[in-house]
Design an enzyme around this catalytic site. Structure first.
Site, mmCIF file in Angstrom:
data_model
loop_
_atom_site.group_PDB
_atom_site.id
_atom_site.type_symbol
_atom_site.label_atom_id
_atom_site.label_comp_id
_atom_site.label_asym_id
_atom_site.label_seq_id
_atom_site.Cartn_x
_atom_site.Cartn_y
_atom_site.Cartn_z
ATOM 1 N N GLU A 9 0.805 -1.226 0.000
ATOM 2 C CA GLU A 9 0.000 0.000 0.000
ATOM 3 C C GLU A 9 0.838 1.277 0.000
ATOM 4 O O GLU A 9 0.461 2.261 -0.632
ATOM 5 C CB GLU A 9 -0.934 0.060 1.231
ATOM 6 C CG GLU A 9 -1.900 -1.087 1.329
ATOM 7 C CD GLU A 9 -1.403 -2.124 2.302
ATOM 8 O OE1 GLU A 9 -0.218 -2.479 2.213
ATOM 9 O OE2 GLU A 9 -2.182 -2.576 3.141
ATOM 10 N N ASP A 82 -1.993 -5.208 3.609
ATOM 11 C CA ASP A 82 -2.140 -5.594 5.009
ATOM 12 C C ASP A 82 -2.991 -6.857 5.169
ATOM 13 O O ASP A 82 -3.880 -7.137 4.356
ATOM 14 C CB ASP A 82 -2.782 -4.448 5.800
ATOM 15 C CG ASP A 82 -1.840 -3.260 5.950
ATOM 16 O OD1 ASP A 82 -0.622 -3.454 5.828
ATOM 17 O OD2 ASP A 82 -2.336 -2.144 6.183
ATOM 18 N N ASP A 84 -5.692 -7.833 6.607
ATOM 19 C CA ASP A 84 -7.031 -7.674 7.154
ATOM 20 C C ASP A 84 -8.014 -7.520 6.003
ATOM 21 O O ASP A 84 -7.646 -7.664 4.833
ATOM 22 C CB ASP A 84 -7.101 -6.478 8.113
ATOM 23 C CG ASP A 84 -6.663 -5.168 7.458
ATOM 24 O OD1 ASP A 84 -6.522 -5.128 6.219
ATOM 25 O OD2 ASP A 84 -6.469 -4.176 8.186
ATOM 26 N N GLU A 86 -9.551 -4.911 4.684
ATOM 27 C CA GLU A 86 -9.243 -3.847 3.736
ATOM 28 C C GLU A 86 -8.054 -4.231 2.862
ATOM 29 O O GLU A 86 -8.048 -3.969 1.650
ATOM 30 C CB GLU A 86 -8.970 -2.531 4.477
ATOM 31 C CG GLU A 86 -10.159 -1.974 5.228
ATOM 32 C CD GLU A 86 -11.361 -1.708 4.332
ATOM 33 O OE1 GLU A 86 -11.177 -1.164 3.228
ATOM 34 O OE2 GLU A 86 -12.475 -2.059 4.733
ATOM 35 N N TYR A 302 1.826 -5.844 13.101
ATOM 36 C CA TYR A 302 0.689 -5.150 12.501
ATOM 37 C C TYR A 302 -0.206 -4.569 13.587
ATOM 38 O O TYR A 302 -0.543 -5.243 14.562
ATOM 39 C CB TYR A 302 -0.090 -6.111 11.612
ATOM 40 C CG TYR A 302 -1.169 -5.440 10.795
ATOM 41 C CD1 TYR A 302 -0.865 -4.364 9.981
ATOM 42 C CD2 TYR A 302 -2.487 -5.878 10.837
ATOM 43 C CE1 TYR A 302 -1.831 -3.741 9.219
ATOM 44 C CE2 TYR A 302 -3.472 -5.267 10.083
ATOM 45 C CZ TYR A 302 -3.136 -4.199 9.277
ATOM 46 O OH TYR A 302 -4.110 -3.579 8.532
ATOM 47 N N ARG A 304 -3.365 -3.199 13.439
ATOM 48 C CA ARG A 304 -4.828 -3.289 13.411
ATOM 49 C C ARG A 304 -5.215 -4.729 13.729
ATOM 50 O O ARG A 304 -5.296 -5.580 12.845
ATOM 51 C CB ARG A 304 -5.391 -2.845 12.062
ATOM 52 C CG ARG A 304 -5.168 -1.365 11.788
ATOM 53 C CD ARG A 304 -5.830 -0.909 10.504
ATOM 54 N NE ARG A 304 -5.568 0.492 10.247
ATOM 55 C CZ ARG A 304 -4.524 0.946 9.545
ATOM 56 N NH1 ARG A 304 -3.660 0.069 9.009
ATOM 57 N NH2 ARG A 304 -4.336 2.235 9.357
ATOM 58 N N HIS A 348 -4.155 -13.424 13.638
ATOM 59 C CA HIS A 348 -3.335 -12.242 13.862
ATOM 60 C C HIS A 348 -2.631 -12.357 15.207
ATOM 61 O O HIS A 348 -2.973 -13.169 16.051
ATOM 62 C CB HIS A 348 -4.194 -10.988 13.850
ATOM 63 C CG HIS A 348 -4.711 -10.664 12.486
ATOM 64 N ND1 HIS A 348 -5.571 -9.607 12.258
ATOM 65 C CD2 HIS A 348 -4.506 -11.238 11.280
ATOM 66 C CE1 HIS A 348 -5.867 -9.560 10.979
ATOM 67 N NE2 HIS A 348 -5.238 -10.535 10.374
#
Length: 865
Positions: A9, A82, A84, A86, A302, A304, A348
């Site tokens: 990203e 990432d 997740d 998104e 990470y 989130r 995670h």
């Protein structure tokens, strides 16, 4: 043969990963999402199974072009956003964009929880494919949010001036803040009294300690009147005191788990006053990589995440670090393992340092101050989580106020408390083995004074004991000397307002939102001006309260906390493959449609609407479009055509409110509608009489004459008060635009126009001339001699202090004086507070004004421009 293309990203992340992978890989950044639903359309085909219509995000064409060019020469394409929802959606969109260039079997998805050499190489040795269930979950969330925002927000715009939008989760957060505010404003405080005693063992050299009256006649001490408090104090003067009981116990305080997104945001807010969005920006930099001298290195995992899980390798490394740094006693026999919430994604990890041997102090020269602060609490929390419990000795002492030998008989009313037993209580705690507190402190205090959550326990609050740091060695039945007893008046307190930290905790506890959304939820509430920050607390604005009341009254079910939490759980179930995403959207859309129908109110009479539309079809000359508040465009002709189109599609969808708006327009354009009088009589509309028309024309002519008089006036510069901007020139222009459309001014607008004339009377020939010309009633002016003298003295000041910035506000003496002078010239009056500020300025600048006389002695509060 071409290089392998890796897409992440951000450029920072790309640099860190490129350093690890080497020359065989080309790492490019997508700069976040590249496609989304269109900004100005729903972008969802509800009738086609909620098929989304994605478009390229504005400004991303260049990025996509560069990615296509790189992909055309690549042997493989690794999608590495990432780990997740998104990130999975970004990878899916990138694959769709590049699919015409790159064969299906050359796409790979790689995920990792930390950007370290081992983690990245391990991820690229075992790449996978895009998780379509996770993509489905993200699409469902995006479409849910779009349906709510696109269909509910227009209701707010029509009903509440200044409302921006309604969000599926944002509005629930607003509801929590507003309902807490209602609790606070509705809270009725109750006074009560506590009694404290100061004691010591017999002997002048022994230390004193404090205890609190805890029991009266065996019941909890609950003193509701000052008379009772005084009577008890008087009675205690007669009593002898001794130790009635001692309770000793040792407790083990276990460390808390490593941070997850929500707890990190809460801690950063509590310790440093960081907003959640700021915390996430700093954490993003630490995750993506910081240059430590030999290139960028990812410092934390990470950020989130809602899982407290820790990789076995990281746990082993931490235990080894603790043993070598603090000693074997600080390492528990079995590793500490923590359980996440039921909705957490266990794949995670929690937020932890990527290398536990990188202590905060070792990074002090490489990190910015905010980065170091955040890294330090992440590191400390992780290291502490794998350490032994702290052992704390707690001691609680009860002190009896013994009945004196001269106690009167029970029926003696002269001393109502004479035969009543009184028990005081005090508590203390002492750390006997610090355990994990070796790292966290004993204890650390947060920015707002609250104890750090891993700190030593503070006993006594629930059992009404006084809490002291240390107690002397005491024994049961040992006599004590009471040096004094005193009363303290207290009040019950309402629940506190939410802070950013406590709101995030409440959202998490209620199952509303997910790690990736907490910061955005709070930022949106600020951006929409629905809440404001007062000190560190969140206070709803008047606009926020209006929006909350409207949503609760008309769409209560949609914005219930429980319903929103159920939707979040359903999204998790989609990701697990247990729920089909379009079926969930069908169910939601059906309920949303019903709720919106109820919110829009009663339906219009279709026959009446049809006759109004037929009548308005005869109008040939429409008023020009105009702009209203917040820049919204109003166009009579476009409005009628939009209703006509809706009516053709489904007459039953026209609301009574829309029908009334049509009726108002028909009355406005009655001169162009054939056979108006008959239509008006049949539909109950108003026909303008000749007298009314003449009165309207005269009112417009009068307003035009006043506005013409203001032409050429040198208006004051726009001024901002709070969030509102007052602009006299713009206000006059808006009034002129109204009368040019043939509309008379409202009573309020006329009143403000007269005030505007009065304000600028000095430029218009004086108040007397204005009063005669426009038949205005002027106030009788009585000049204030003191104000005039103060203003005259300040006009002589030749050198003013430079403006300064304090607590986010600008303090400018010269600008403040000039604003008061203008106000006095226009209104011939100032408030008492403003007069006091003038006196303070005169005193401050007396020497610079060339005045040797003593200025007025009054002081005032600071001022701001």
């Amino acid at each position: 043969m071409g290089k392998n293309l890796v897409i992440v990203e951000s450029p920072a992340k790309a640099r860190t990963i490129n350093k690890i992978l080497g020359r065989e890989y080309l790492v490019k950044a997508s700069m976040g999402h590249v496609r989304d639903l269109p900004e100005k359309k729903l972008g969802v085909d509800v009738d086609a199974g909620f098929r989304p219509h994605y478009v390229t995000i504005r400004g991303k064409q260049k990025v996509i072009g560069e990615l296509k060019k790189a992909a055309a020469d690549a042997e493989r394409v690794y999608l590495a956003p990432d780990p997740d929802r998104e990130g999975e959606a970004i990878a899916w969109h990138l694959k769709n964009i590049l699919s015409k260039i790159v064969p299906e079997d050359q796409f790979y998805r790689v995920t990792y929880n930390e950007i370290t050499a081992d983690a990245i190489r391990r991820a690229f040795r075992d790449p996978g494919r895009i998780d379509t269930r996770r993509v489905d979950s993200q699409q469902a969330r995006r479409i849910l949010d779009r349906l709510v925002g696109y269909l509910v927000s227009p209701l707010l715009w029509r009903r509440i001036r200044g409302a921006s939008s309604a969000g599926r989760v944002q509005s629930v957060a607003l509801r929590l803040v507003c309902e807490r505010e209602k609790e606070i404003t509705g809270f009725v405080k109750t006074r009560f009294w506590i009694i404290l005693g100061r004691f010591r063992k017999p002997g002048d050299e022994t230390p004193t300690f404090e205890a609190r009256l805890a029991k009266i006649a065996g019941e909890k001490a609950d003193i509701r009147s000052e008379e009772d408090a005084d009577a008890i104090l008087q009675e205690l003067q007669r009593r002898d005191f001794h130790v009635a009981g001692i309770t000793r116990r040792e407790i083990r305080r276990k460390p808390r788990p490593p941070y997850i997104t929500s707890t990190l945001q809460q801690a950063a807010s509590r310790f440093f006053g960081f907003a959640p969005a700021r915390t996430m920006r700093i954490a993003q930099r630490l995750y993506e990589g910081v240059d430590l001298g030999s290139g960028p290195v990812g410092l934390i995992t990470y950020m989130r995440t809602d899982s407290v899980n820790i990789a076995d390798e990281a746990r082993r490394a931490c235990r080894e670090f603790v043993a070598s740094t603090y000693g074997p006693d600080y390492v528990p026999a079995k590793p500490n393992v923590f359980r996440s919430r039921g909705t957490a994604q266990e794949a995670h990890e929690a937020i932890r340092p990527t290398d536990v041997t990188r202590t905060p102090d070792s990074l002090a020269d490489h990190l910015q101050p905010d980065e170091l602060k955040l890294y330090r609490i992440v590191w400390e929390r992780f290291v502490a989580s794998q350490m032994s419990p702290a052992r704390i000795a707690q001691q609680s002492v009860e002190i009896e106020a013994a009945l004196p030998a001269d106690s009167p008989p029970p029926d003696d009313q002269s001393r109502p408390w004479a035969r009543t037993p009184f028990i005081f209580r005090t508590s203390a705690a002492q750390v006997i083995f610090d355990g994990y507190m070796k790292v966290t402190g004993l204890p650390r205090h947060a920015k707002n004074g609250a104890a750090e959550e891993n700190g030593a326990p503070r006993p006594g609050e629930e059992d009404q004991a006084a809490v002291v740091d240390r107690l002397p060695e005491l024994h049961e039945k040992e006599p004590l000397t009471c040096l004094e007893c005193r009363k303290e008046e207290k009040e019950t307190q309402p629940p506190p307002r939410y802070t950013e930290a406590t709101l995030i905790r409440s959202l998490e506890e209620n199952g509303v939102g997910r790690p990736s959304t907490y910061a955005q939820i709070i930022s949106t509430l600020y951006d929409r001006h629905y809440v404001e920050r007062e000190k560190r607390a969140l206070k709803p604005t008047p606009l926020g309260m209006q929006v909350y009341r409207f949503l609760v009254e008309h769409l209560n079910e949609l914005f219930e906390v429980k319903f929103t939490a159920q939707m979040e759980e359903t999204l998790d179930e989609i990701e697990r493959g247990r729920v089909q995403w379009t079926r969930m959207l069908e169910d939601f859309h059906r309920r949303l449609t019903a709720w919106l129908e109820n919110a829009r109110g009663p339906r219009a009479d279709s026959a009446r609407v049809e006759r109004l539309l037929t009548a308005l079809a005869a109008v040939k000359e429409w008023a020009p479009p105009r702009k209203g508040a917040r820049g919204r465009k109003y166009d009579d002709r476009s409005f009628v055509e939009s209703i006509r189109e809706q009516f053709r599609e489904d007459p039953s969808k026209i609301s009574a409110r829309q029908a009334e708006a049509l009726a108002t327009l028909a009355e406005r354009y009655q001169d162009q509608i054939p056979d108006w009088d008959r239509l008006a009589a049949e539909l109950g509309l108003h026909s303008t009489t000749e007298e009314e028309r003449a009165a309207t024309e005269q009112a417009i002519a009068d307003a035009r004459a006043k506005l013409d008089a203001l032409t050429g006036v040198n208006f004051d510069a726009p001024r901002k008060v709070g969030r509102r901007t007052y602009d006299d020139a713009a206000f006059a222009a808006s009034l002129r635009a109204r009368i040019e459309q043939g509309k008379p001014l409202t009573e309020r607008q006329s009143r403000y126009l007269d005030r505007l004339l009065t304000k600028y009377a000095a430029q218009l020939g004086g108040e007397q001339a204005l009063a005669e010309k426009f038949n205005l009633t002027m106030n009788v002016v009585v000049n204030d001699a003191e104000i005039e003298e103060l203003l005259q003295r300040l006009e002589k000041v030749s050198q003013w202090d430079q403006p300064v910035q304090r607590r986010g506000r600008k303090w400018d003496d010269k600008a403040f004086f000039e604003s008061l002078r203008r106000q006095y010239q226009n209104r011939h009056a100032l408030s008492d507070r403003q007069k006091a500020s003038l006196r303070r300025l005169v005193k401050k600048y007396a020497a610079r004004a060339g005045s040797e006389s003593t200025p007025p002695p009054a002081e005032s509060a600071p001022h701001s421009d």
